[in-house]
Design an enzyme around this catalytic site. Structure first.
Site, PDB file in Angstrom:
ATOM      1  N   CYS A  78       0.834  -1.200   0.000  1.00 27.68           N
ATOM      2  CA  CYS A  78       0.000   0.000   0.000  1.00 27.68           C
ATOM      3  C   CYS A  78       0.878   1.263   0.000  1.00 27.68           C
ATOM      4  O   CYS A  78       1.626   1.498  -0.934  1.00 27.68           O
ATOM      5  CB  CYS A  78      -0.963  -0.058   1.177  1.00 27.68           C
ATOM      6  N   HIS A  79       0.792   2.092   1.063  1.00 26.47           N
ATOM      7  CA  HIS A  79       1.631   3.286   1.177  1.00 26.47           C
ATOM      8  C   HIS A  79       3.011   2.959   1.743  1.00 26.47           C
ATOM      9  O   HIS A  79       3.869   3.846   1.813  1.00 26.47           O
ATOM     10  CB  HIS A  79       0.975   4.308   2.108  1.00 26.47           C
ATOM     11  N   GLY A  80       3.238   1.723   2.172  1.00 29.48           N
ATOM     12  CA  GLY A  80       4.527   1.352   2.759  1.00 29.48           C
ATOM     13  C   GLY A  80       5.725   1.722   1.906  1.00 29.48           C
ATOM     14  O   GLY A  80       6.750   2.165   2.441  1.00 29.48           O
ATOM     15  N   PRO A  81       5.659   1.567   0.560  1.00 28.92           N
ATOM     16  CA  PRO A  81       6.807   1.945  -0.265  1.00 28.92           C
ATOM     17  C   PRO A  81       7.191   3.425  -0.195  1.00 28.92           C
ATOM     18  O   PRO A  81       8.297   3.785  -0.588  1.00 28.92           O
ATOM     19  CB  PRO A  81       6.363   1.549  -1.681  1.00 28.92           C
ATOM     20  N   GLN A  82       6.304   4.284   0.339  1.00 25.33           N
ATOM     21  CA  GLN A  82       6.708   5.674   0.564  1.00 25.33           C
ATOM     22  C   GLN A  82       7.899   5.744   1.512  1.00 25.33           C
ATOM     23  O   GLN A  82       8.779   6.598   1.354  1.00 25.33           O
ATOM     24  CB  GLN A  82       5.554   6.485   1.163  1.00 25.33           C
TER      25      GLN A  82
END
Length: 199
Positions: A119-123
């Protein structure tokens, strides 16, 4: 394959399913899992958020659970962990500004240890500057962050494993994402025949 020590980095309004399901599933198959947050202690809680897709231009968000932490990220020694897991939700927006988070992420990449982000983890990975040359996925709305995160970094539209990095798009990918991670870890799950009344 022996049990792995897994570190999960979370914060307030991490995505509920991506924290709860991953935490329980990884424990269920025998791994040891610590969930930690910067500036909070073991025994403190974070508030999670549930994201849903209902045909709007973006997801809606509702309040999830109070999730009890098992460790304090400020006291964690990343050398003691084999695997890093980064759930999504809103938390990565601010977790990526915490130096303790970025230093921990860099340790796992420098040591070539497995990392799973969804999800947003790769940010967080983008902010840590570790994505040069990787192929990965994320929530589609984070695609621009990922594509500009490193030289030769490529965004793809599916659960992806590139070396020791496993990425997924949303909680809808949880089963495939976790299966890919367990395969990378060499986790073997055996199925026994159920015991019946006749046995």
């Amino acid at each position: 394959m022996p049990a792995k020590d897994i570190l999960v980095i979370v914060g307030d309004f991490s995505e509920d399913y991506e924290v709860m399901v991953a935490y329980q599933a990884l424990q269920m198959v025998g791994h040891d899992v610590d969930v930690a947050c910067p500036d909070k202690e073991a025994g403190d809680t974070i508030k999670t958020a549930i994201h849903d897709f209902r045909g709007d231009q973006t997801y809606i968000e509702t309040r999830g659970h109070d999730f009890e932490l098992t460790a304090s990220l400020n006291d964690v020694d990343p050398n003691e962990y084999d695997v890093l897991l980064l759930p999504g939700g809103r938390a990565p927006e601010y977790l990526r500004t915490r130096e303790v988070v970025l230093e921990t992420v860099r340790h796992f990449f420098e040591e070539d240890k497995p990392v799973a982000a969804i999800c947003h983890g790769p940010q967080i990975l983008a902010a840590a500057g570790v994505l040069d040359g990787y192929e990965l996925t994320s929530l589609p709305d984070v695609r621009t962050d990922v594509e500009h995160a490193g030289a030769g970094c490529t965004w793809v539209d599916e659960v992806t494993r590139d070396g020791n990095l496993v990425t997924g798009q949303t909680w809808e990918d949880l089963s495939e994402w976790l299966a890919e991670l367990l395969d990378l870890l060499g986790t073997e799950i055996s199925h026994e025949e159920p015991i019946t009344a006749d046995d």
